[in-house]
Design a protein around this motif. Structure first.
Motif: not given
Length: 100
Positions: A51-71
């Motif tokens: 629970k404590g790391e969901i937001q940061e992990s989600w952000r990292s996952y999005c940044e790893a799979n999308l261009p920065a603006l889309h992430a």
């Protein structure tokens, strides 16, 4: 609700990319579909992380799979939706307490 592993097998990165593209569509229905896809992916993702790391992990996952603006757009949409759901739950609880 599908698990993250099931979504990965289907192509969660592809679904995430599709959601990011649909967020920029002119049709409101397409943008709503994008929000729904992103929410489903986020909910499945959240079940697999602390629970404590969901937001940061989600952000990292999005940044790893999308261009920065889309992430950034996907993260913004999912965080906003989570906040709306939390506020709705709080308002419901408050209204129930008042009616007692």
């Amino acid at each position: 609700m599908r698990t993250l592993e099931e979504l990965k097998d289907y192509g969660s990165a592809s679904l995430l990319q599709m959601a990011a593209e649909l967020l920029n569509d002119r049709l409101p229905e397409a943008r709503e579909a994008a929000r729904s896809i992103a929410a489903t992916l986020y909910e499945s993702f959240a079940k697999e992380h602390d629970k404590g790391e969901i937001q940061e992990s989600w952000r990292s996952y999005c940044e790893a799979n999308l261009p920065a603006l889309h992430a950034q757009s996907i993260v913004k949409v999912t965080v906003a939706q989570q906040m709306m759901e939390a506020n709705s739950a709080s308002l419901l609880y408050f209204s129930l307490m008042i009616s007692l």
